[in-house]
Design a protein around this motif. Structure first.
Motif, PDB file in Angstrom:
ATOM      1  N   ILE A  59       0.837  -1.207   0.000  1.00 39.03           N
ATOM      2  CA  ILE A  59       0.000   0.000   0.000  1.00 39.03           C
ATOM      3  C   ILE A  59       0.865   1.247   0.000  1.00 39.03           C
ATOM      4  O   ILE A  59       0.556   2.220  -0.696  1.00 39.03           O
ATOM      5  N   SER A  60       1.973   1.236   0.727  1.00 41.63           N
ATOM      6  CA  SER A  60       2.851   2.405   0.707  1.00 41.63           C
ATOM      7  C   SER A  60       3.495   2.562  -0.665  1.00 41.63           C
ATOM      8  O   SER A  60       3.700   3.685  -1.138  1.00 41.63           O
ATOM      9  N   GLY A  61       3.805   1.453  -1.328  1.00 44.06           N
ATOM     10  CA  GLY A  61       4.333   1.521  -2.697  1.00 44.06           C
ATOM     11  C   GLY A  61       3.314   2.105  -3.654  1.00 44.06           C
ATOM     12  O   GLY A  61       3.636   2.934  -4.504  1.00 44.06           O
ATOM     13  N   VAL A  62       2.077   1.684  -3.512  1.00 44.18           N
ATOM     14  CA  VAL A  62       1.008   2.221  -4.362  1.00 44.18           C
ATOM     15  C   VAL A  62       0.782   3.704  -4.049  1.00 44.18           C
ATOM     16  O   VAL A  62       0.586   4.512  -4.962  1.00 44.18           O
ATOM     17  N   ALA A  63       0.839   4.060  -2.779  1.00 45.45           N
ATOM     18  CA  ALA A  63       0.656   5.463  -2.405  1.00 45.45           C
ATOM     19  C   ALA A  63       1.760   6.328  -2.992  1.00 45.45           C
ATOM     20  O   ALA A  63       1.507   7.443  -3.469  1.00 45.45           O
ATOM     21  N   GLN A  64       2.996   5.821  -3.002  1.00 47.43           N
ATOM     22  CA  GLN A  64       4.114   6.572  -3.590  1.00 47.43           C
ATOM     23  C   GLN A  64       3.912   6.718  -5.097  1.00 47.43           C
ATOM     24  O   GLN A  64       4.163   7.776  -5.655  1.00 47.43           O
ATOM     25  N   VAL A  66       1.061   6.724  -6.673  1.00 47.41           N
ATOM     26  CA  VAL A  66      -0.030   7.678  -6.870  1.00 47.41           C
ATOM     27  C   VAL A  66       0.456   9.102  -6.623  1.00 47.41           C
ATOM     28  O   VAL A  66       0.059  10.033  -7.322  1.00 47.41           O
ATOM     29  N   ALA A  67       1.359   9.277  -5.673  1.00 51.60           N
ATOM     30  CA  ALA A  67       1.898  10.609  -5.393  1.00 51.60           C
ATOM     31  C   ALA A  67       2.769  11.101  -6.550  1.00 51.60           C
ATOM     32  O   ALA A  67       2.863  12.307  -6.788  1.00 51.60           O
ATOM     33  N   ALA A  71       3.268  14.631 -11.003  1.00 51.13           N
ATOM     34  CA  ALA A  71       4.528  15.108 -11.590  1.00 51.13           C
ATOM     35  C   ALA A  71       4.714  14.515 -12.986  1.00 51.13           C
ATOM     36  O   ALA A  71       5.149  15.214 -13.912  1.00 51.13           O
ATOM     37  N   LYS A  72       4.375  13.243 -13.140  1.00 46.33           N
ATOM     38  CA  LYS A  72       4.504  12.611 -14.453  1.00 46.33           C
ATOM     39  C   LYS A  72       3.519  13.215 -15.443  1.00 46.33           C
ATOM     40  O   LYS A  72       3.853  13.413 -16.610  1.00 46.33           O
ATOM     41  N   VAL A  73       2.316  13.506 -14.990  1.00 42.81           N
ATOM     42  CA  VAL A  73       1.318  14.124 -15.867  1.00 42.81           C
ATOM     43  C   VAL A  73       1.775  15.517 -16.284  1.00 42.81           C
ATOM     44  O   VAL A  73       1.634  15.904 -17.449  1.00 42.81           O
TER      45      VAL A  73
END
Length: 138
Positions: A59-64, A66-67, A71-73
């Motif tokens: 979940i922390s990997g997914v949260a990172q 998503v965060a 920036a990528k967009v």
């Protein structure tokens, strides 16, 4: 056959017909059952903790991830904006190259002329083409 089974059960302390069991055997069975239950409970707690840690890491990997998405967009939007301006930039470069070719052609023509007036006119045309090239390249 039934008599032999009764003898075996009586030998090992498992008396089917007796309602009152052997207290030593019952204490051992209770202790063994308690140890097995405790071992299973500890195992369940350890497994639950392991599952919690694994899910928390995912979940922390997914949260990172998503965060990082905004920036990528933003980077993709900047590249798209750059590509949108690319045709105009290419048109400017092509026009500047054509004007440079025209100026070079005027210089070559001036070398082949005999009249000073014609050479002056072609020099003026070449100078104007170079100024136009500098303006278009901006």
């Amino acid at each position: 056959m039934l008599g032999m089974e009764k003898k075996v059960r009586a030998l090992y302390g498992d008396d089917v017909e007796s309602k009152v069991g052997n207290p030593v055997v019952e204490a051992k069975e209770t202790a063994n059952s308690a140890r097995a239950g405790l071992a299973l409970a500890i195992l369940a707690i350890v497994l639950a903790f392991g599952v919690y840690v694994a899910l928390d890491a995912k979940i922390s990997g997914v949260a990172q991830t998503v965060a990082d998405v905004p920036a990528k967009v933003a980077a993709i939007d900047a590249k798209v904006a750059e590509f949108e301006g690319l045709p105009a930039k290419l048109r400017k470069q092509l026009a500047a190259e054509k004007v440079a070719e025209f100026a070079a052609a005027a210089d070559r023509l001036a070398a082949g002329l005999d009249s000073a007036d014609q050479k002056a006119v072609l020099a003026k045309i070449s100078e104007m083409a170079k100024q136009l090239q500098a303006d278009v390249a901006k």
